[in-house]
Design a protein around this motif. Sequence first.
Motif, PDB file in Angstrom:
ATOM      1  N   PHE A 126       0.801  -1.221   0.000  1.00 28.72           N
ATOM      2  CA  PHE A 126       0.000   0.000   0.000  1.00 28.72           C
ATOM      3  C   PHE A 126       0.838   1.278   0.000  1.00 28.72           C
ATOM      4  O   PHE A 126       0.398   2.314   0.478  1.00 28.72           O
ATOM      5  N   THR A 127       2.045   1.194  -0.592  1.00 31.81           N
ATOM      6  CA  THR A 127       2.791   2.408  -0.934  1.00 31.81           C
ATOM      7  C   THR A 127       2.092   2.980  -2.165  1.00 31.81           C
ATOM      8  O   THR A 127       1.684   2.237  -3.055  1.00 31.81           O
ATOM      9  N   LYS A 128       1.942   4.294  -2.192  1.00 36.79           N
ATOM     10  CA  LYS A 128       1.143   4.933  -3.241  1.00 36.79           C
ATOM     11  C   LYS A 128       1.959   5.967  -4.009  1.00 36.79           C
ATOM     12  O   LYS A 128       2.690   6.734  -3.406  1.00 36.79           O
ATOM     13  N   PHE A 129       1.781   5.984  -5.329  1.00 32.64           N
ATOM     14  CA  PHE A 129       2.408   6.973  -6.197  1.00 32.64           C
ATOM     15  C   PHE A 129       1.304   7.767  -6.883  1.00 32.64           C
ATOM     16  O   PHE A 129       0.382   7.180  -7.467  1.00 32.64           O
ATOM     17  N   LEU A 130       1.413   9.097  -6.830  1.00 33.46           N
ATOM     18  CA  LEU A 130       0.455   9.980  -7.478  1.00 33.46           C
ATOM     19  C   LEU A 130       1.076  10.522  -8.761  1.00 33.46           C
ATOM     20  O   LEU A 130       2.200  11.031  -8.742  1.00 33.46           O
ATOM     21  N   VAL A 131       0.345  10.395  -9.860  1.00 27.10           N
ATOM     22  CA  VAL A 131       0.816  10.794 -11.183  1.00 27.10           C
ATOM     23  C   VAL A 131      -0.142  11.844 -11.739  1.00 27.10           C
ATOM     24  O   VAL A 131      -1.363  11.644 -11.712  1.00 27.10           O
ATOM     25  N   ASP A 132       0.405  12.955 -12.245  1.00 25.37           N
ATOM     26  CA  ASP A 132      -0.451  14.014 -12.784  1.00 25.37           C
ATOM     27  C   ASP A 132      -0.937  13.674 -14.192  1.00 25.37           C
ATOM     28  O   ASP A 132      -0.544  12.655 -14.776  1.00 25.37           O
ATOM     29  N   ARG A 133      -1.770  14.532 -14.753  1.00 22.02           N
ATOM     30  CA  ARG A 133      -2.366  14.287 -16.074  1.00 22.02           C
ATOM     31  C   ARG A 133      -1.321  14.194 -17.191  1.00 22.02           C
ATOM     32  O   ARG A 133      -1.581  13.609 -18.234  1.00 22.02           O
ATOM     33  N   GLY A 134      -0.149  14.779 -16.976  1.00 21.71           N
ATOM     34  CA  GLY A 134       0.907  14.725 -17.970  1.00 21.71           C
ATOM     35  C   GLY A 134       1.814  13.518 -17.831  1.00 21.71           C
ATOM     36  O   GLY A 134       2.764  13.359 -18.590  1.00 21.71           O
ATOM     37  N   GLY A 135       1.545  12.666 -16.844  1.00 17.16           N
ATOM     38  CA  GLY A 135       2.338  11.462 -16.649  1.00 17.16           C
ATOM     39  C   GLY A 135       3.515  11.629 -15.702  1.00 17.16           C
ATOM     40  O   GLY A 135       4.317  10.716 -15.539  1.00 17.16           O
ATOM     41  N   LYS A 136       3.624  12.794 -15.057  1.00 20.98           N
ATOM     42  CA  LYS A 136       4.726  13.035 -14.128  1.00 20.98           C
ATOM     43  C   LYS A 136       4.365  12.491 -12.742  1.00 20.98           C
ATOM     44  O   LYS A 136       3.279  12.734 -12.219  1.00 20.98           O
ATOM     45  N   VAL A 137       5.315  11.754 -12.142  1.00 22.07           N
ATOM     46  CA  VAL A 137       5.130  11.250 -10.776  1.00 22.07           C
ATOM     47  C   VAL A 137       5.352  12.433  -9.831  1.00 22.07           C
ATOM     48  O   VAL A 137       6.458  12.966  -9.744  1.00 22.07           O
ATOM     49  N   VAL A 138       4.293  12.865  -9.164  1.00 21.15           N
ATOM     50  CA  VAL A 138       4.357  14.070  -8.339  1.00 21.15           C
ATOM     51  C   VAL A 138       4.306  13.788  -6.837  1.00 21.15           C
ATOM     52  O   VAL A 138       4.553  14.681  -6.038  1.00 21.15           O
ATOM     53  N   GLY A 139       3.997  12.558  -6.460  1.00 18.05           N
ATOM     54  CA  GLY A 139       3.938  12.240  -5.036  1.00 18.05           C
ATOM     55  C   GLY A 139       4.153  10.779  -4.764  1.00 18.05           C
ATOM     56  O   GLY A 139       3.851   9.919  -5.605  1.00 18.05           O
ATOM     57  N   ARG A 140       4.721  10.516  -3.606  1.00 24.12           N
ATOM     58  CA  ARG A 140       4.885   9.148  -3.112  1.00 24.12           C
ATOM     59  C   ARG A 140       4.458   9.170  -1.653  1.00 24.12           C
ATOM     60  O   ARG A 140       4.893  10.038  -0.883  1.00 24.12           O
ATOM     61  N   TYR A 141       3.607   8.226  -1.285  1.00 27.85           N
ATOM     62  CA  TYR A 141       3.027   8.207   0.053  1.00 27.85           C
ATOM     63  C   TYR A 141       3.242   6.842   0.695  1.00 27.85           C
ATOM     64  O   TYR A 141       3.112   5.808   0.027  1.00 27.85           O
ATOM     65  N   PRO A 142       3.535   6.829   1.981  1.00 25.70           N
ATOM     66  CA  PRO A 142       3.775   5.556   2.669  1.00 25.70           C
ATOM     67  C   PRO A 142       2.473   4.797   2.895  1.00 25.70           C
ATOM     68  O   PRO A 142       1.379   5.369   2.778  1.00 25.70           O
ATOM     69  N   PRO A 143       2.586   3.511   3.240  1.00 18.75           N
ATOM     70  CA  PRO A 143       1.393   2.707   3.502  1.00 18.75           C
ATOM     71  C   PRO A 143       0.478   3.307   4.577  1.00 18.75           C
ATOM     72  O   PRO A 143      -0.730   3.115   4.530  1.00 18.75           O
ATOM     73  N   THR A 144       1.060   4.035   5.512  1.00 20.22           N
ATOM     74  CA  THR A 144       0.261   4.617   6.590  1.00 20.22           C
ATOM     75  C   THR A 144      -0.603   5.789   6.132  1.00 20.22           C
ATOM     76  O   THR A 144      -1.539   6.174   6.836  1.00 20.22           O
ATOM     77  N   ALA A 145      -0.325   6.345   4.959  1.00 18.12           N
ATOM     78  CA  ALA A 145      -1.154   7.441   4.422  1.00 18.12           C
ATOM     79  C   ALA A 145      -2.453   6.832   3.903  1.00 18.12           C
ATOM     80  O   ALA A 145      -2.443   6.013   2.988  1.00 18.12           O
ATOM     81  N   THR A 146      -3.560   7.227   4.502  1.00 20.34           N
ATOM     82  CA  THR A 146      -4.845   6.677   4.082  1.00 20.34           C
ATOM     83  C   THR A 146      -5.266   7.293   2.755  1.00 20.34           C
ATOM     84  O   THR A 146      -4.892   8.428   2.446  1.00 20.34           O
ATOM     85  N   PRO A 147      -6.066   6.566   1.992  1.00 23.32           N
ATOM     86  CA  PRO A 147      -6.565   7.145   0.746  1.00 23.32           C
ATOM     87  C   PRO A 147      -7.277   8.486   0.980  1.00 23.32           C
ATOM     88  O   PRO A 147      -7.099   9.427   0.208  1.00 23.32           O
ATOM     89  N   GLU A 148      -8.040   8.575   2.046  1.00 21.38           N
ATOM     90  CA  GLU A 148      -8.775   9.809   2.351  1.00 21.38           C
ATOM     91  C   GLU A 148      -7.833  10.997   2.545  1.00 21.38           C
ATOM     92  O   GLU A 148      -8.159  12.121   2.168  1.00 21.38           O
TER      93      GLU A 148
END
Length: 158
Positions: A126-148
Amino acid sequence: MASIYDFNAASLSGEEVALKQYEGKVLLIVNTASACGFTPQYKGLEALYRDLGPRGFAVLGFPCNQFGHQEPGDARQIANFCESKYDVSFPMFAKIDVNGTKAHPLYSYLKAAKSGLLGSSIKWNFTKFLVDRGGKVVGRYPPTATPESLRRDIEALL
């Protein structure tokens, strides 16, 4: 450097999926597991997907058995679990490795684009990567970061 859209991945049903089909969407890419303390995050991931999907957002789930053998099932078992327990409707992919010499190329790319607090390796499910509309990886969040807790960051990109 490659783009996130240059990668393909097998779906949970075994079909080859070109990530290019997600071009123009905000993506949250997550390594998942069915028997993890963080598994209830499926509920929050699904809620984000249903709420924000119409605005151009998608969650992509990648089952992984590298952490505590918490994803021992085959594709059918994973699909049945996700559907019956959490009503998951976001795209789920075939089980992959996220670390080591057999890491899926997508994850090698994600880790190189956004290192974690303790280096580039994925530390748990449940490590999470956030990708913007242009395909750039803009965030990485640990498993403890809830989806909310990611909603504000996701909405800022929408």
